[in-house]
Every structure is written in C-alpha cells, then in structure tokens.
Enzyme design. Structure first.
Site, short mmCIF file in Angstrom:
data_model
loop_
_atom_site.label_atom_id
_atom_site.label_comp_id
_atom_site.label_asym_id
_atom_site.label_seq_id
_atom_site.Cartn_x
_atom_site.Cartn_y
_atom_site.Cartn_z
N PHE A 133 0.80 -1.23 0.00
CA PHE A 133 0.00 0.00 0.00
C PHE A 133 0.83 1.28 0.00
O PHE A 133 0.44 2.29 0.58
CB PHE A 133 -0.97 -0.01 1.20
CG PHE A 133 -1.60 -1.35 1.43
CD1 PHE A 133 -2.26 -2.00 0.41
CD2 PHE A 133 -1.51 -1.96 2.66
CE1 PHE A 133 -2.82 -3.25 0.61
CE2 PHE A 133 -2.07 -3.22 2.88
CZ PHE A 133 -2.74 -3.87 1.85
N CYS A 134 1.99 1.24 -0.64
CA CYS A 134 2.88 2.41 -0.71
C CYS A 134 3.16 2.98 0.67
O CYS A 134 3.31 4.19 0.85
CB CYS A 134 2.30 3.48 -1.63
SG CYS A 134 2.24 2.98 -3.36
#
Length: 405
Positions: A347-348
């Site tokens: 999710f970055c």
C-alpha cells in the site's frame, strides 16, 4: 454514484460488484459526472482568453479554488494550489520548504509523505495517539535546528486509524514549527473535520474524493510558496520574461500552476468536496466498519493489522493477513469467484506495513516472522486491504466475510 453494476463470476453467475478498494481510487459521484458533463460544451482556455468560453472557464476554475478554501476555512494569508494528486502536492511543498528547515515525520507514513523531503527526522511509528504526541513533543524540544516542519497523516491508508492531528498541531505550534497534513484518506470520510485540524498545509487527492479527474490540492500558508522557485517553469507562472531571458515570476497560485490548468479536475474536486461536506457519512461508515472488524475477528486464521489500540478511531479501511495464503492469489480469487475488489500489497507504506505484518503473524502463530524488503509485486510479504465508502452495503461486507470463511 457511477458503478459497473453486475460482473460475471468464474462459474458464469452475475453479482453486484462489491468495490472494497475505494481507498486506492474512489468511483465517481453522479453529481460530479453531471457537473463535468454540463461544463464540457463550454470548455475553453483558463486565464488566457477574452471570449465567452474562456471567461466562463476562468470563473469556474477560480470558483473551484474558492470552494476548497471555504471548506478548509482558509483566509487571506493562505493559498490553494491545484496539483495532480497528494504525491504531487507534497513534492511541491518539499521544493518550497526553506533550505534550513528540518522536516519531522513518522515512519508510518504513505510514501507520498515519506520520500520527498530532504533534511528529515523520521520518528518510529507510535503505538497510540498519545505516544505520537509525546514523541513529537520530545523531538521538537530536543531539536538543534530552530526551523521545523512536521508532516503527518490524518488517517492511515493501511489501518484506517485516525491520527491526533489537532494535538500534534498544538505541539508543533508551541515549539514554533509548522505542520503539513496528508488528508488523502480523511477528506473522503470526514471533510467537515479538515477546517479544524490546525494545519499550516493540507494535501489531498480528487481521485480518492469521488472525483477521479486528475486533480489534487495543496493548500496553506502562502509565504513559503510565494518565496519558492516555481514548481514548474512555463506560461502562467511567469509574470514577465525579458529579451535576455530574465524572468519575474507570478505570486499566488499561478506561481506553481504553469501551463494549461486542469479545469475539469479542479471543478470535479470542488464539487465532490462541497457535496460531501454537507453529508453525514459517519454513522453508516462506522456501522459497516464494526461489522467488518467483528467478522474478521471471528475468523481463526485472519489477523487485522493495527498500530493503535483496537478501540482507536478509524475510517473505513481495514488491512489483514491470512498466513499461509498468498495475498495476490487470494485477492484474485475474491475478484474472480466472488465479485469482490480488494487490494493486495504494501500500500505504498512499506515500512509500516511490513512491521504490522510481522507483528500480526507473531500474534497468530507465536513465531516472529522475518520480512524482507518486498516491493509491490505479489508475494507473501503483503497484506489484503478492504476499504469502503459511499455505495458500500452490508451485503458487500457479508460477502467478503463469507468468501474468507
């Protein structure tokens, strides 16, 4: 809300698509699509013409800016700059921060608020809102550099946990520091709270705000932004260019909005923000959140990822792990066989997600797991994220829980 309606499953049946990946990119609100469709026949240049189309488009663009400023409660000393997204906004701000400024952030941040900064103090992810406040207070008290900018998320894109931004802002200001807030995940869920955060700068994205037309916002105090070199050099940012190339740059938003602006994106974003600002989303969302978290807790081989205590305030985002199951394959199966859209990955927010995955696996198995430096490719070193918002139903939540069972 614009939705795909029914989708076909692998066995040939059709079901209503359960979009539980809204934290990545939200669908388009019907009112936003209608507003865009109404404007398109009049599309023309902004700030660069005298005809009827240009006049209308310039007016619509600046009215969009005023709408954002109004919702954020900003005054004459502030500015609203339209960007591409939150990442673009933080990169712009990083370019504008005076060179002698130390940036203080946490390693729980999205990469948009982790990677652009130069001189950075990165604090360990706290275990509670109170610990976050104490850690920042201690850091600012002990810092050597008198000039500081605190940059922090308002709501985690991994856990959905809401951070104590108002209290962090009080601490920052007491120590003479400024604070920037990543509101990408808070804005779609609680736009009415944005004006009360106490932030000096705030950034968010239209595509997470049900306005997926390529616009974002950086809003806040104008002094640093007016003093900085233009983010993009070009037409609109330049007030005067001499024959020898000497350039006098514009002040205000134009300084950092060179080129033809994204009129449609700005109008769409402002329309969505205004619409959501007048809607009470909390009760429905919290009921769905309780339903999902309770259901996940009842499954024996599923563990929710969390940083703060279980009762901490959250928005509609829940990440979890199923040890022994490949997250990418699981997400594909949910989509192909059950008509459910979720996301598998880090999710970055790699440092935070890897840490939480290790802790969750330890809670489930009693054996610490060593996690590697994975990227965004499918693999065991990832989690599953279910995120929801407008258009999500109890049936969508129940279908996910049934599929996991």
């Amino acid at each position: 809300m614009l939705t795909p309606g029914e989708v076909k499953l692998s066995d040939g049946r059709s079901v209503d698509f359960a979009n539980l990946d809204i934290a990545a990119t939200a669908p388009c609100l019907r009112v936003v699509a209608d507003t865009v469709a109404e404007l398109l026949p009049y599309y023309g240049s902004v700030h660069r013409g005298a005809g009827a189309l240009s006049e209308r488009c310039t007016r619509e663009y600046e009215q969009a800016r005023e709408t954002v400023a109004d919702v954020l409660g900003h005054g004459p000393g502030d500015t609203v700059i339209f960007t591409r997204n939150t990442t673009d906004a933080f990169n712009l701000l990083a370019r504008a921060v005076p060179a002698d400024t130390t940036v203080v952030t946490f390693d729980a941040e999205h990469h948009a608020n982790l990677l652009p900064w130069r001189d950075t103090i990165r604090l360990a992810a706290p275990r509670s809102p109170e610990e976050a406040v104490e850690a920042l207070d201690s850091c600012l008290y002990r810092r050597q550099n008198p000039n500081a900018l605190v940059s922090v998320t308002a709501a985690s894109n991994v856990t959905g946990e809401v951070w104590p931004v108002e209290r962090l802002a009080e601490v920052a200001h007491r120590h003479g520091a400024r604070i920037a807030v990543d509101a990408a995940q808070l804005a779609p869920h609680a736009p009415g709270r944005l004006a009360g955060l106490g932030a000096d700068y705030i950034a968010f994205s239209g595509h997470k705000l049900y306005a997926p037309f390529g616009a974002g916002v950086l809003a806040g105090r104008a002094d640093w932004l007016d003093a900085a070199e233009p983010y993009l050099a070009g037409g609109g940012a330049s007030a005067h260019v001499a024959d020898d190339g000497t350039t006098r740059w514009a002040t205000g938003p134009a300084r950092h909005e060179a080129g033809t602006p994204n009129l449609i994106g700005a109008v769409a974003l402002a329309t969505a923000l205004r619409t959501l600002h007048h809607r009470d989303l909390a009760a429905t969302e919290q009921a769905l959140l309780h339903r999902l978290r309770t259901g996940l807790a009842a499954l024996p081989h599923v563990e929710e990822l969390r940083l703060f205590p279980a009762a901490a305030e959250r928005v509609g985002i829940v990440s979890f792990t199923v040890p022994g199951r490949d997250p990418g394959e699981l997400a594909t199966t949910l989509g192909r066989d059950h008509g459910i859209g979720v996301r598998a990955g880090l999710f970055c927010a790699h440092p935070l997600t890897r840490r939480l995955l290790s802790e969750a696996t330890t809670r489930l198995t009693g054996t610490p797991e060593t996690t590697g430096a994975a990227g965004c490719e499918p693999g065991a070193d990832q989690a599953i994220r279910a995120s929801f918002g407008i258009g999500t139903t109890e049936g969508h939540i129940d279908r996910l829980l049934a599929a996991l069972r």
